[in-house]
Design a protein around this motif. Structure first.
Motif, PDB file in Angstrom:
ATOM      1  N   GLY A   1      -6.605  -2.208  89.098  1.00  0.00           N
ATOM      2  CA  GLY A   1      -5.291  -2.749  89.412  1.00  0.00           C
ATOM      3  C   GLY A   1      -4.196  -1.707  89.265  1.00  0.00           C
ATOM      4  N   GLU A   2      -4.255  -0.925  88.175  1.00  0.00           N
ATOM      5  CA  GLU A   2      -3.258   0.129  87.964  1.00  0.00           C
ATOM      6  C   GLU A   2      -3.356   1.202  89.043  1.00  0.00           C
ATOM      7  OE1 GLU A   2      -0.809   0.237  85.816  1.00  0.00           O
ATOM      8  OE2 GLU A   2      -1.353  -1.692  84.941  1.00  0.00           O
TER       9      GLU A   2
ATOM     10  N   TRP B   1      -4.561   0.872  92.089  1.00  0.00           N
ATOM     11  CA  TRP B   1      -4.169   0.296  93.374  1.00  0.00           C
ATOM     12  C   TRP B   1      -2.644   0.247  93.501  1.00  0.00           C
ATOM     13  CZ3 TRP B   1      -1.920  -4.639  94.468  1.00  0.00           C
ATOM     14  CH2 TRP B   1      -1.973  -5.023  95.807  1.00  0.00           C
ATOM     15  N   ARG B   2      -1.970  -0.153  92.422  1.00  0.00           N
ATOM     16  CA  ARG B   2      -0.507  -0.193  92.446  1.00  0.00           C
ATOM     17  C   ARG B   2       0.068   1.221  92.578  1.00  0.00           C
ATOM     18  NH1 ARG B   2      -1.699  -4.885  89.519  1.00  0.00           N
ATOM     19  NH2 ARG B   2      -2.223  -3.761  87.608  1.00  0.00           N
TER      20      ARG B   2
ATOM     21  N   ARG C   1      -0.108   2.095  96.231  1.00  0.00           N
ATOM     22  CA  ARG C   1       0.941   1.415  97.004  1.00  0.00           C
ATOM     23  C   ARG C   1       2.272   2.153  96.857  1.00  0.00           C
ATOM     24  NH1 ARG C   1       1.123  -5.040  97.014  1.00  0.00           N
ATOM     25  NH2 ARG C   1       2.585  -4.439  98.630  1.00  0.00           N
ATOM     26  N   ARG C   2       2.563   2.622  95.657  1.00  0.00           N
ATOM     27  CA  ARG C   2       3.824   3.359  95.466  1.00  0.00           C
ATOM     28  C   ARG C   2       3.815   4.669  96.247  1.00  0.00           C
ATOM     29  NH1 ARG C   2       2.989   1.552  90.091  1.00  0.00           N
ATOM     30  NH2 ARG C   2       2.217   3.609  89.440  1.00  0.00           N
TER      31      ARG C   2
ATOM     32  N   PRO D   1      -5.677  -6.241  94.317  1.00  0.00           N
ATOM     33  CA  PRO D   1      -6.109  -4.881  93.997  1.00  0.00           C
ATOM     34  C   PRO D   1      -7.543  -4.641  94.425  1.00  0.00           C
ATOM     35  CG  PRO D   1      -4.911  -5.831  92.156  1.00  0.00           C
ATOM     36  CD  PRO D   1      -5.121  -6.945  93.147  1.00  0.00           C
TER      37      PRO D   1
END
Length: 456
Positions: free
Chosen positions: A364-365, A367-368, A371-372, A384
């Motif tokens: 999850g971390e 994947w985020r 995205r950034r 994610p």
């Protein structure tokens, strides 16, 4: 080494004949990289003079080296180091190890083990139990039954209520997929897959001589209207699909989409093989419960718990499993007793669940973070995923090549595409990087190259 390099070995003074000592020296020099693939050895007479040997000795040594496939000689050109020898291969592997600075955004594996002592503790427990004969025998009935029960327990987290009779063991999802396809299809029979599909699925169909028909996708995966169209046009009765965290796009089917796909499946009487290897990383339920006995779910621990823990399960109604493996033997042959014992232990004592929970949080971390970095260039995903799909301004191979030159590996869309249409995108795996910092470094390289290519 320059063009004036002349290799001169140091021969070990031992009891063996001098020509064999020279052969050993050639092999050692290739393994160390002193003699490289394609490099020319000194002429036999010159080397004999330098070493104080009879020319017939060096001639015999070169002949023996050629017989061992270390070198090859050509009249008028000399004797050259071959690429296929064990020694040359060992040198290549050593060189690969030295270049570990390459950032891997190409391989879909779980993030590096956050609890490096799990395996050590498991092996210590086996030793303390004095259970040292695991590899002396084939898996017996009780071991297989226990593994199926633990598989049912593991898949219960996916919302599946299964008994031991609803599962077969397999040596990972890829082997399970191949077994299912082989049992359901005859060579030459059409199979439907997503228009972008995992290389393992393409490889299994190719090996079994099953022509594939791609079904178009959108942001939720398979499109029901396209599945209906391709089923009618191709006459295919088998569909292979990854509804949850689709590889390569990361798409997840929503509830209404799953229901719509299930309706098409029932209308055409299709048999669905659901690849659920990433499913445990998501909250989304499998397609399997909606298919009224027409589905076969394949899962494993390799993408969610440990890549080397080669244990998986094939879930289906007992009557279907009897057709896949009538004697319940063929699918589990590749399963190692040691792997099976560790996997069952980890499921029973909560280690597998703990490792999965850590994977989900870490992915999850990552994947985020992706995205950034990429913003709108990254395909929209609802959840994610361990891999993301990024559009390219031109041919995907141009981006892949430019990033490789800067030390970053990824996979172009052509690896996944079914059919000849060009897809301008790449799959970026987020989990193989050794840390988030290394991942950020790799993603920044990709973003920079994307910007350069877009400006051309």
């Amino acid at each position: 080494m320059g063009s004036n390099f002349v290799w001169t070995p140091e021969l070990i003074d031992d009891a063996q004949p001098r020509y064999l000592a020279l052969v050993d020296a050639i092999a050692a020099a290739i393994e160390r990289g002193e003699l490289k693939v394609g490099e020319r050895l000194p002429p036999q007479r010159r080397l004999a003079w330098k070493l104080g040997l009879n020319p017939s000795t060096t001639q015999q040594a070169y002949r023996e080296a050629a017989a061992r496939h270390l070198v090859a000689g050509e009249v008028g050109r000399g004797t050259y180091v071959l690429a296929g020898s064990k020694e040359a291969t060992l040198f290549r592997l050593k060189q690969h190890d030295r270049h570990s600075s390459l950032i891997d955004l190409s391989t879909n594996v779980p993030v590096a083990d956050p609890h490096p002592h799990d395996l050590q503790h498991s092996l210590q427990a086996l030793l303390q139990a004095d259970d040292l004969n695991l590899l002396d025998h084939y898996l017996d009935h009780d071991q297989l039954l226990l593994a199926r029960l633990h598989g049912a327990r593991w898949l219960a987290q996916r919302g599946l209520t299964l008994g031991a009779d609803d599962l077969l063991l397999c040596g990972g999802a890829q082997q399970g997929l191949a077994c299912v396809l082989q049992s359901l299809c005859q060579p030459g029979e059409a199979v439907m897959v997503e228009a972008l599909t995992a290389p393992g699925i393409k490889a299994a169909c190719r090996q079994l001589r099953l022509p594939v028909h791609g079904v178009a996708l959108d942001h939720q995966g398979l499109r029901p209207d396209e599945l209906d169209r391709v089923a009618r046009a191709s006459g295919a009765r088998v569909l292979v699909t990854t509804p949850t965290l689709h590889n390569p796009t990361g798409a997840c089917m929503g509830d209404s989409r799953r229901q719509a796909i299930a309706e098409v499946v029932k209308r055409h009487g299709l048999r669905v093989i659901e690849d659920d290897v990433y499913g445990a990383l998501s909250e989304r339920a499998p397609l399997y419960p909606l298919l009224d006995g027409q589905g076969i779910l394949v899962s494993s621990l390799s993408k969610t718990v440990a890549a080397g823990l080669r244990l998986g399960w094939i879930a289906a109604p007992a009557s279907v499993l009897e057709h896949i493996d009538p004697h319940a033997r063929a699918t589990h042959w590749p399963v190692s007793p040691l792997n099976l014992r560790i996997a069952c232990q980890w499921i029973a004592n909560g280690t597998a669940a703990r490792r999965l929970a850590w994977q989900r949080e870490e992915i999850g971390e990552r994947w985020r973070l992706a995205r950034r970095v990429f913003g709108e260039a990254m395909r929209a995903q609802d959840e994610p995923s361990p891999h993301v799909w990024v559009n390219t301004p031109g041919p995907a191979e141009a981006l892949v090549g430019a990033c490789r030159a800067r030390g970053v590996e990824m996979v172009p869309a052509s690896v996944f595409a079914v059919g000849g249409d060009e897809v301008r995108a790449v799959r970026i795996s987020l989990s193989a990087a050794t840390s988030r910092a290394q991942l950020k470094q790799g993603l920044d390289v990709v973003r920079a190259v994307l910007g350069e290519l877009a400006g051309k």
